[in-house]
Design a protein around this motif. Structure first.
Motif, PDB file in Angstrom:
ATOM      1  N   ARG A  16       0.438   4.143  -2.826  1.00 46.49           N
ATOM      2  CA  ARG A  16       0.101   5.527  -2.472  1.00 46.49           C
ATOM      3  C   ARG A  16       1.144   6.495  -3.031  1.00 46.49           C
TER       4      ARG A  16
ATOM      5  N   GLY B  18      -4.064  -1.985   7.616  1.00 45.73           N
ATOM      6  CA  GLY B  18      -3.070  -1.276   6.814  1.00 45.73           C
ATOM      7  C   GLY B  18      -1.696  -1.264   7.455  1.00 45.73           C
TER       8      GLY B  18
ATOM      9  N   GLN C  18       0.812  -1.218   0.000  1.00 52.13           N
ATOM     10  CA  GLN C  18       0.000   0.000   0.000  1.00 52.13           C
ATOM     11  C   GLN C  18       0.844   1.265   0.000  1.00 52.13           C
TER      12      GLN C  18
ATOM     13  N   SER D 220      -9.039  -3.517   1.519  1.00 54.74           N
ATOM     14  CA  SER D 220      -8.155  -2.505   2.093  1.00 54.74           C
ATOM     15  C   SER D 220      -7.760  -1.452   1.067  1.00 54.74           C
ATOM     16  N   LEU D 221      -7.776  -1.850  -0.212  1.00 53.50           N
ATOM     17  CA  LEU D 221      -7.390  -0.906  -1.267  1.00 53.50           C
ATOM     18  C   LEU D 221      -8.463   0.132  -1.542  1.00 53.50           C
TER      19      LEU D 221
ATOM     20  N   LEU E 163      -7.584   3.554  -0.842  1.00 52.08           N
ATOM     21  CA  LEU E 163      -6.681   4.241  -1.773  1.00 52.08           C
ATOM     22  C   LEU E 163      -7.401   4.704  -3.037  1.00 52.08           C
TER      23      LEU E 163
ATOM     24  N   ASP F 118      -7.499  -8.021   1.797  1.00 54.37           N
ATOM     25  CA  ASP F 118      -6.476  -7.313   1.026  1.00 54.37           C
ATOM     26  C   ASP F 118      -7.119  -6.426  -0.033  1.00 54.37           C
TER      27      ASP F 118
END
Length: 256
Positions: free
Chosen positions: A182, A251, A178, A206-207, A210, A203
Motif C-alpha cells: 500500500r 488483513g 500488505q 486479500s490483495l 489493494l 492471501d
C-alpha cells in the motif's frame, strides 16, 4: 487482478529459494519448459521468469532455457535477473520476451533505466526488492541505502510495472506484506505487481482490496509448487472477485 506463476531458473532447473538465499534452494522440476506449459494450460495469462544465475553473474545466463520457454508458450513472458546493460535487455527482446525486468541498475544506473523505459515504452518493468524497506541489489546479495519508496517515486512513467518483493517473505509462505504494498502504491501511478510470501488462496484474494490503489497483479511461486495454491482455482477465484472467501480481519493478521 492478474495471477502470475513464477519460474526461478538455477542451473537450467526450476527451483525456489528461501528468502533469496542461494544456499537454500529446492529443485522442483528439471524441465522448466514442462512447468511453463503446465501453468499456461491452467489458465495463466503471463509467466514470470527469474534467471538466478544471471542475477549473480550480472548478465543473462539461462538464455537457451528462456528461449525454449518463450517459443513453447502462447502467453507473454517477463524475465529478470542480471539485466544490467542495454545489450542484455535487447538480447531478451530478440528472444521474444514481452517484458524485461531490471533491478540493480535502477539503483546504480537510473539514467540507463530511464533510457530503456523511453526506448522500449511499457516493456521494461522495475524490480524493487526490499529488505527492511531498503532496496537489495545484485541478486539480493547486497542491500543499498536507497529506500524502496524513494526509488518508486523516481521511476519513469514509461515503465510497464513495478514488481515489489519483500525479501523476508519470499519463499516463506507467510503471506504478503500488505502495508508495504500500500505504501509503494501510494507514491506512484505505475501498476504494482506483488511478490513474496503468498501461501494460500486467501492471501491472493486479500490483495483484491489493494487493486483500486494500484496493486494490479500478484506473482505466485512456492505456493503453487507445494500445492498450497491451485493456480487454476486462484485465477478463477480472482476473476470472480470472491472477496467473501477472505476470513474476517485477515488483513490485520497479514500486517502483524
Amino acid at each position: 487482478m492478474e495471477v502470475i506463476p513464477a519460474i526461478d531458473l538455477l542451473g537450467g532447473h526450476c527451483v525456489r529459494l528461501y528468502q533469496g538465499d542461494y544456499a537454500q534452494s529446492q529443485v522442483f522440476n528439471e524441465n522448466p519448459v514442462e512447468v511453463a506449459l503446465q501453468w499456461q494450460n491452467q489458465g495463466a495469462t503471463r509467466l514470470h521468469l527469474v534467471d538466478l544465475d544471471g542475477a549473480k553473474a550480472g548478465h543473462p545466463v539461462n538464455v537457451d532455457v528462456i528461449k525454449k520457454i518463450v517459443r513453447a508458450l502462447d502467453i507473454p513472458v517477463q524475465v529478470g535477473g542480471g539485466l544490467r546493460d542495454r545489450p542484455s535487455v535487447e538480447t531478451l527482446f530478440n528472444l521474444g520476451v514481452d517484458r524485461a525486468i531490471v533491478g540493480t541498475v535502477a539503483v546504480e544506473k537510473p539514467e540507463l533505466v530511464k533510457e530503456l523505459c523511453e526506448t522500449f515504452p511499457k516493456q521494461v518493468a522495475i524490480g524493487i526488492d526490499a529488505r527492511n524497506g531498503k532496496v537489495a541489489t545484485k541478486g539480493w546479495l547486497e542491500t543499498s541505502e536507497v529506500e524502496a519508496t524513494e526509488l518508486a517515486k523516481a521511476i519513469s512513467d514509461q515503465a510497464a510495472a513495478i514488481i515489489y518483493t519483500d525479501i523476508h517473505r519470499d519463499g516463506t509462505l507467510v503471506g504478503p506484506n500488505q502495508e508495504a504494498l500500500r505504501e509503494i502504491a501510494s507514491v506512484t501511478d505505475i501498476p504494482i505487481i506483488a511478490s513474496g510470501g503468498i501461501s494460500s488462496l486467501s492471501d491472493i484474494l486479500s490483495l483484491l482490496s489493494l487493486e483500486p490503489v494500484g496493486v494490479k497483479s500478484v506473482i505466485v511461486g512456492k505456493a503453487i509448487y507445494t500445492g498450497k495454491v491451485d493456480l487454476a482455482e486462484a485465477i478463477k477465484a480472482v476473476g470472480d472477485g470472491r472477496l467473501q472467501d477472505i476470513p474476517p480481519n485477515f488483513g490485520d493478521t497479514a500486517l502483524a
